[in-house]
Scaffold this motif. Structure first.
Motif, PDB file in Angstrom:
ATOM      1  N   LYS A  99      84.076   5.000 -48.523  1.00 53.85           N
ATOM      2  CA  LYS A  99      84.977   5.057 -47.377  1.00 53.85           C
ATOM      3  C   LYS A  99      85.135   6.524 -46.975  1.00 53.85           C
ATOM      4  O   LYS A  99      85.441   7.370 -47.832  1.00 53.85           O
ATOM      5  CB  LYS A  99      86.348   4.479 -47.717  1.00 53.85           C
ATOM      6  N   ASP A 101      86.986   9.308 -46.180  1.00 52.16           N
ATOM      7  CA  ASP A 101      88.407   9.644 -46.300  1.00 52.16           C
ATOM      8  C   ASP A 101      88.561  10.794 -47.282  1.00 52.16           C
ATOM      9  O   ASP A 101      88.051  10.718 -48.406  1.00 52.16           O
ATOM     10  CB  ASP A 101      89.186   8.426 -46.805  1.00 52.16           C
ATOM     11  N   TYR A 106      90.979   4.144 -52.992  1.00 55.12           N
ATOM     12  CA  TYR A 106      91.360   2.803 -52.574  1.00 55.12           C
ATOM     13  C   TYR A 106      90.942   1.767 -53.597  1.00 55.12           C
ATOM     14  O   TYR A 106      89.870   1.879 -54.198  1.00 55.12           O
ATOM     15  CB  TYR A 106      90.726   2.492 -51.219  1.00 55.12           C
ATOM     16  N   ALA A 108      91.383  -1.749 -52.703  1.00 53.13           N
ATOM     17  CA  ALA A 108      91.123  -2.989 -51.964  1.00 53.13           C
ATOM     18  C   ALA A 108      89.740  -2.936 -51.330  1.00 53.13           C
ATOM     19  O   ALA A 108      89.385  -1.962 -50.668  1.00 53.13           O
ATOM     20  CB  ALA A 108      92.178  -3.186 -50.883  1.00 53.13           C
ATOM     21  N   TYR A 110      88.540  -4.399 -48.794  1.00 50.97           N
ATOM     22  CA  TYR A 110      88.494  -4.371 -47.334  1.00 50.97           C
ATOM     23  C   TYR A 110      88.679  -2.951 -46.781  1.00 50.97           C
ATOM     24  O   TYR A 110      88.414  -2.691 -45.610  1.00 50.97           O
ATOM     25  CB  TYR A 110      89.527  -5.318 -46.723  1.00 50.97           C
ATOM     26  N   GLU A 111      89.120  -2.044 -47.629  1.00 50.50           N
ATOM     27  CA  GLU A 111      89.300  -0.664 -47.183  1.00 50.50           C
ATOM     28  C   GLU A 111      87.971   0.078 -47.030  1.00 50.50           C
ATOM     29  O   GLU A 111      87.881   1.058 -46.317  1.00 50.50           O
ATOM     30  CB  GLU A 111      90.170   0.093 -48.175  1.00 50.50           C
ATOM     31  N   TYR A 112      86.948  -0.390 -47.714  1.00 56.71           N
ATOM     32  CA  TYR A 112      85.691   0.338 -47.770  1.00 56.71           C
ATOM     33  C   TYR A 112      84.778  -0.018 -46.606  1.00 56.71           C
ATOM     34  O   TYR A 112      84.745  -1.151 -46.144  1.00 56.71           O
ATOM     35  CB  TYR A 112      84.991   0.075 -49.099  1.00 56.71           C
ATOM     36  N   ASP A 113      84.035   0.978 -46.166  1.00 64.95           N
ATOM     37  CA  ASP A 113      83.188   0.832 -44.986  1.00 64.95           C
ATOM     38  C   ASP A 113      81.739   0.483 -45.319  1.00 64.95           C
ATOM     39  O   ASP A 113      81.062  -0.162 -44.515  1.00 64.95           O
ATOM     40  CB  ASP A 113      83.184   2.138 -44.180  1.00 64.95           C
TER      41      ASP A 113
END
Length: 125
Positions: A99, A101, A106, A108, A110-113
């Motif tokens: 991600k 950032d 993180y 979760a 869903y936070e990762y791209d």
């Protein structure tokens, strides 16, 4: 765009060790928070470990704390997961994730791209 490629999985006996690697393409790896997740057959994907862009801060799931170590080498665009004292319940496909950032880490998914394709880890009893 970032491409992630995991390696280092395999078959190991309980109590043994493995080191997973995840190498990223691109020139901005050092600006990414990285995480490791795993998914066992019939189960949901779960968080394993995360590390901030600098490597100064790490976080672990309770199930692996004290046995696994996440680290990174920004010069090599690579994040590692050293797994010691492996247990049969660690058997899963392990995925690395990224991600963009610079502020945090993180837990979760869903936070990762970006995600790698996964590497199988099998621990025999």
């Amino acid at each position: 765009q970032v491409q992630l490629v995991e390696s280092g999985g395999g078959l190991v006996q309980a109590g043994g060790s493995l080191r997973l690697s995840c190498t990223a393409s691109g020139r901005t790896f050092s600006s990414y928070a990285m995480g490791w997740f795993r998914q066992a057959p019939g189960k949901e994907r779960e968080f394993v470990a995360a590390i901030r862009w600098s490597g100064a801060v790490t976080y672990y799931a309770d199930s692996v704390k004290g046995r696994f170590t996440i680290s990174r080498d920004n010069a090599k665009n690579t994040v590692y997961l050293q797994m010691n004292s492996l247990k049969p319940e660690d058997t899963a496909v392990y995925y690395c994730a990224a991600k963009s950032d610079l502020r945090a880490w993180y837990t979760a998914d869903y936070e990762y791209d970006y995600w790698g394709q996964g590497t199988q880890v099998t621990v025999s009893s």
